[in-house]
Design a protein around this motif. Structure first.
Motif, PDB file in Angstrom:
ATOM      1  N   VAL A 114      -6.935  -1.847  11.286  1.00 12.51           N
ATOM      2  CA  VAL A 114      -6.199  -0.642  11.673  1.00 12.51           C
ATOM      3  C   VAL A 114      -4.902  -0.613  10.876  1.00 12.51           C
ATOM      4  O   VAL A 114      -4.181  -1.617  10.819  1.00 12.51           O
ATOM      5  N   SER A 115      -4.610   0.533  10.266  1.00 11.24           N
ATOM      6  CA  SER A 115      -3.433   0.633   9.405  1.00 11.24           C
ATOM      7  C   SER A 115      -2.650   1.912   9.679  1.00 11.24           C
ATOM      8  O   SER A 115      -3.227   2.997   9.780  1.00 11.24           O
ATOM      9  N   SER A 116      -1.334   1.767   9.781  1.00 10.73           N
ATOM     10  CA  SER A 116      -0.448   2.929   9.767  1.00 10.73           C
ATOM     11  C   SER A 116       0.338   2.917   8.460  1.00 10.73           C
ATOM     12  O   SER A 116       1.440   3.437   8.362  1.00 10.73           O
ATOM     13  N   ALA A 117      -0.252   2.268   7.441  1.00 12.68           N
ATOM     14  CA  ALA A 117       0.340   2.164   6.112  1.00 12.68           C
ATOM     15  C   ALA A 117      -0.606   2.724   5.055  1.00 12.68           C
ATOM     16  O   ALA A 117      -0.570   2.325   3.902  1.00 12.68           O
ATOM     17  N   ALA A 176       3.137   3.701  20.949  1.00 10.27           N
ATOM     18  CA  ALA A 176       2.699   4.179  19.641  1.00 10.27           C
ATOM     19  C   ALA A 176       2.932   3.104  18.589  1.00 10.27           C
ATOM     20  O   ALA A 176       3.952   2.404  18.612  1.00 10.27           O
ATOM     21  N   GLN A 177       1.988   2.953  17.673  1.00 10.48           N
ATOM     22  CA  GLN A 177       2.146   1.992  16.586  1.00 10.48           C
ATOM     23  C   GLN A 177       3.143   2.535  15.575  1.00 10.48           C
ATOM     24  O   GLN A 177       3.074   3.685  15.168  1.00 10.48           O
ATOM     25  N   ALA A 178       4.079   1.703  15.163  1.00 13.30           N
ATOM     26  CA  ALA A 178       5.068   2.111  14.171  1.00 13.30           C
ATOM     27  C   ALA A 178       4.420   2.244  12.798  1.00 13.30           C
ATOM     28  O   ALA A 178       3.327   1.719  12.548  1.00 13.30           O
ATOM     29  N   ALA A 179       5.100   2.950  11.902  1.00 12.78           N
ATOM     30  CA  ALA A 179       4.586   3.142  10.546  1.00 12.78           C
ATOM     31  C   ALA A 179       4.627   1.838   9.767  1.00 12.78           C
ATOM     32  O   ALA A 179       5.464   0.966  10.009  1.00 12.78           O
ATOM     33  N   GLY A 180       3.695   1.696   8.821  1.00 15.74           N
ATOM     34  CA  GLY A 180       3.709   0.560   7.907  1.00 15.74           C
ATOM     35  C   GLY A 180       3.118  -0.717   8.435  1.00 15.74           C
ATOM     36  O   GLY A 180       3.331  -1.782   7.852  1.00 15.74           O
ATOM     37  N   ILE A 181       2.343  -0.665   9.526  1.00 16.56           N
ATOM     38  CA  ILE A 181       1.776  -1.874  10.137  1.00 16.56           C
ATOM     39  C   ILE A 181       0.268  -1.931   9.897  1.00 16.56           C
ATOM     40  O   ILE A 181      -0.431  -0.931  10.040  1.00 16.56           O
ATOM     41  N   VAL A 182      -0.221  -3.121   9.553  1.00 16.89           N
ATOM     42  CA  VAL A 182      -1.650  -3.354   9.347  1.00 16.89           C
ATOM     43  C   VAL A 182      -2.082  -4.495  10.263  1.00 16.89           C
ATOM     44  O   VAL A 182      -1.386  -5.516  10.358  1.00 16.89           O
ATOM     45  N   VAL A 219       0.846  -1.193   0.000  1.00 23.59           N
ATOM     46  CA  VAL A 219       0.000   0.000   0.000  1.00 23.59           C
ATOM     47  C   VAL A 219       0.871   1.228   0.000  1.00 23.59           C
ATOM     48  O   VAL A 219       2.044   1.199   0.362  1.00 23.59           O
ATOM     49  N   ALA A 220       0.305   2.338  -0.416  1.00 27.75           N
ATOM     50  CA  ALA A 220       1.007   3.614  -0.375  1.00 27.75           C
ATOM     51  C   ALA A 220       0.640   4.332   0.896  1.00 27.75           C
ATOM     52  O   ALA A 220      -0.497   4.305   1.329  1.00 27.75           O
TER      53      ALA A 220
END
Length: 280
Positions: free
Chosen positions: A192-195, A127-133, A49-50
């Protein structure tokens, strides 16, 4: 649970025979894809994903309510080779095989993961790191769930909460959240996504209804003092058989459920035999 009850369960255990979980190809759904389905792009390494930029307000609806919400369809069978099913009852979500299960720290996903029956979680505001789903499947919606749309999912009424992205601060990436509730099946699925927000929609497009297989029920949300009787009643109602073994576990009430095999969420044939581990 008292000793006489535990002894009775142990006697019954000898009369039961374990059944191995099925190959994934045996799990089939009679559903068809919805015509407006967006293509979900998965890879063995995870979801491609972008990362979306959030402009303006810190919280915004991804479609701003201007167009109808995408309705996650039931995926068509057979299950793609790089996906696995994790379910509650006869409802399942397909996730990449490369994902872990309950990869959490303080309740926060640390890797791409499916979350099912995680049990009580301590919170440390990680905090949730970037790029995690992550995708959670269970029976109790989060208190903040709100139905923005009601729709038919393979002939079953479902409710969709619109994907919302929240920008935090410079130290935490933007996270996007969306959810589906299927009231008649008592199943709730949240992504939940940080991506980026696209990963939320892709994840919720992988909902399956499966007739010949059923998810192994979870037990960790039950009170230890009364969990065994309640859990066995749930297994019996769902058509499961079981065998029992015991393990000494300091601090655990005698007869309480310590583990089940296959693990909660695993899709197995209807009427399968599970192995329960009880505190001895």
């Amino acid at each position: 649970m008292n000793e006489s009850k535990l002894s009775e369960l142990l006697e019954q255990a000898g009369e039961r025979t374990a059944v191995n979980p099925p190959p994934i190809d045996a799990m089939r759904s009679g559903a068809t894809r919805r015509r407006r389905r967006r293509t979900a792009v998965w890879s063995a390494a995870g979801t491609a994903v972008a990362v979306a930029a959030v402009i303006g307000a810190s919280t915004a609806l991804t479609n701003n309510g201007a167009t109808p919400l995408e309705q996650p369809p039931v995926a068509a069978s057979p299950v793609p080779e790089n996906l696995r099913l994790v379910g509650v009852g006869h409802t399942a979500i397909a996730v990449p095989k490369s994902w872990g299960t309950n990869q959490l720290k303080c309740g926060t996903p640390t890797k791409n993961t499916v979350i099912v029956d995680p049990g009580p979680q301590g919170y440390c505001f990680l905090a949730q790191a970037a790029g995690i789903v992550s995708v959670r499947i269970g029976t109790k919606p989060a208190v903040e769930f709100r139905a923005d749309e009601t729709f038919q999912l393979n002939g079953v009424e479902a409710q969709r909460q619109r994907t919302v992205c929240t920008a935090w601060d410079a130290d935490r990436p933007t996270t996007c959240t969306g959810a589906v509730l299927i009231p008649s099946r008592n199943v709730w699925i949240r992504a939940v996504s940080s991506a980026g927000d696209e990963a939320v929609g892709n994840a919720l497009e992988q909902i399956w209804f499966v007739k010949d297989s059923i998810g192994v029920p979870g037990f960790r949300s039950l009170d230890l003092e009364t969990s065994t009787d309640k859990y066995l009643a749930e297994l019996r109602a769902a058509g499961f058989e079981w065998t029992i073994k015991t393990k000494v576990e300091p601090g655990a009430p005698k007869g309480s459920v310590l583990a089940v095999s296959p693990a909660p969420g695993t899709m197995v044939p209807n009427g399968s035999t599970l192995t329960l581990t009880l505190a001895g």
